[in-house]
Design a protein around this motif. Structure first.
Motif, short mmCIF file in Angstrom:
data_model
loop_
_atom_site.label_atom_id
_atom_site.label_comp_id
_atom_site.label_asym_id
_atom_site.label_seq_id
_atom_site.Cartn_x
_atom_site.Cartn_y
_atom_site.Cartn_z
N ASN A 17 0.87 -1.17 0.00
CA ASN A 17 0.00 0.00 0.00
C ASN A 17 0.91 1.22 0.00
O ASN A 17 1.62 1.48 0.98
N TRP B 169 1.68 5.42 -0.84
CA TRP B 169 1.18 6.78 -1.04
C TRP B 169 2.34 7.70 -1.33
O TRP B 169 3.50 7.39 -0.99
N ASP C 165 -1.38 4.43 -4.29
CA ASP C 165 -2.80 4.28 -3.99
C ASP C 165 -3.45 5.63 -3.72
O ASP C 165 -4.67 5.75 -3.75
N PRO D 39 -2.95 7.28 5.03
CA PRO D 39 -3.56 6.22 5.85
C PRO D 39 -2.52 5.40 6.61
O PRO D 39 -1.42 5.15 6.12
N LYS D 40 -2.88 4.97 7.81
CA LYS D 40 -1.97 4.22 8.65
C LYS D 40 -1.56 2.89 8.03
O LYS D 40 -0.52 2.33 8.34
N GLU D 41 -2.42 2.35 7.13
CA GLU D 41 -2.09 1.06 6.52
C GLU D 41 -1.06 1.18 5.40
O GLU D 41 -0.60 0.17 4.85
N ALA D 42 -0.66 2.39 5.03
CA ALA D 42 0.36 2.56 4.00
C ALA D 42 1.67 1.94 4.47
O ALA D 42 2.10 2.14 5.61
N THR D 43 2.33 1.19 3.60
CA THR D 43 3.60 0.56 3.93
C THR D 43 4.78 1.24 3.26
O THR D 43 5.92 1.13 3.73
N ARG E 102 6.88 3.12 8.20
CA ARG E 102 7.13 3.17 9.65
C ARG E 102 8.40 3.95 9.94
O ARG E 102 8.45 4.77 10.89
N ARG F 223 7.69 7.70 9.49
CA ARG F 223 6.87 8.24 10.59
C ARG F 223 7.69 8.36 11.87
O ARG F 223 7.61 9.36 12.60
#
Length: 221
Positions: A2, A4, A43, A89-93, A159, A162
């Protein structure tokens, strides 16, 4: 995966003489060129701009169906990236960070950056060799073989990016923040044509360069 992309376009454009991301380049705004490659590998795309330009930039990009969100930035590049990262989104890897004033980054470059992150790098930086001889302003020569000119898009394990930004540091690019936080930075080949629009002459060069890289290389066909 995922993925962004955060496109940073919050500068005032003082050296250009106006908002350079809105300048016409081969029939499209510079900013639209800059997000086009990202849209092929992402995405979602977040554009960060000055608060007083948020509505104008939203209008600028609406018709191209490329941008997911337009958010106001901060007083520095790092704070602007943090503003964009906050709505990813938090699900972005995987998260890419790209300059809104680099309109000629090819889709291939975006894909190679993503691939290097997927292969395990915390941060990925495209770079090109420096052609000119270099000197320190205070005196003393620098070895140009030991340095590169850094470009965007830069890619990150989400991660790692962030975590680095939670420390609240400031740097001219995000890979520096990730490295300072202990992350591993990989360098890949950049593109000679991937110039940053800074002064009006750069726009002329970019217009000429589009013929060399091909419009389909910028817009992905």
């Amino acid at each position: 995966m995922n993925g962004w992309t955060v496109v940073v376009a919050a500068g005032q454009g003082d050296r250009f003489g106006g908002y350079k991301q809105a300048a016409n380049l081969s029939g499209r705004p510079v900013l639209v060129h800059s997000v086009a490659g990202a849209s092929k590998v992402s995405d979602g795309v977040v554009v960060v701009t000055a608060a007083d330009r948020q509505e104008a930039v939203t209008d600028l990009t609406r018709g191209f169906d490329l941008v997911s969100k337009v958010v106001p930035g901060g007083p520095t590049r790092s704070s602007s990236v943090r503003a964009g990262l906050a709505v990813v989104p938090k699900e972005a890897t995987v998260v890419l960070v790209h300059d809104g004033a680099r309109p000629l980054a090819s889709v291939d470059l975006f894909r190679r950056v993503v691939a290097s992150v997927v292969d395990g790098a915390d941060a990925v930086v495209p770079g090109v060799a420096v052609r000119d001889s270099l000197r320190k302003a205070c005196g003393g020569e620098l070895d140009r073989e030991a340095v590169i000119a850094v470009q965007t898009p830069q890619g990150f394990n989400a991660r790692s990016l962030r975590d680095a930004h939670r420390l609240g540091g400031e740097a001219s690019d995000d890979a520096t923040l990730v490295e300072a936080a202990g992350g591993r930075v990989a360098v890949i080949d950049g593109e000679e044509t991937n110039l940053k629009i800074t002064v009006p002459l750069d726009l002329v060069i970019a217009e000429l360069s589009i013929g060399a890289v091909g419009d389909e290389a910028v817009f992905g066909g």
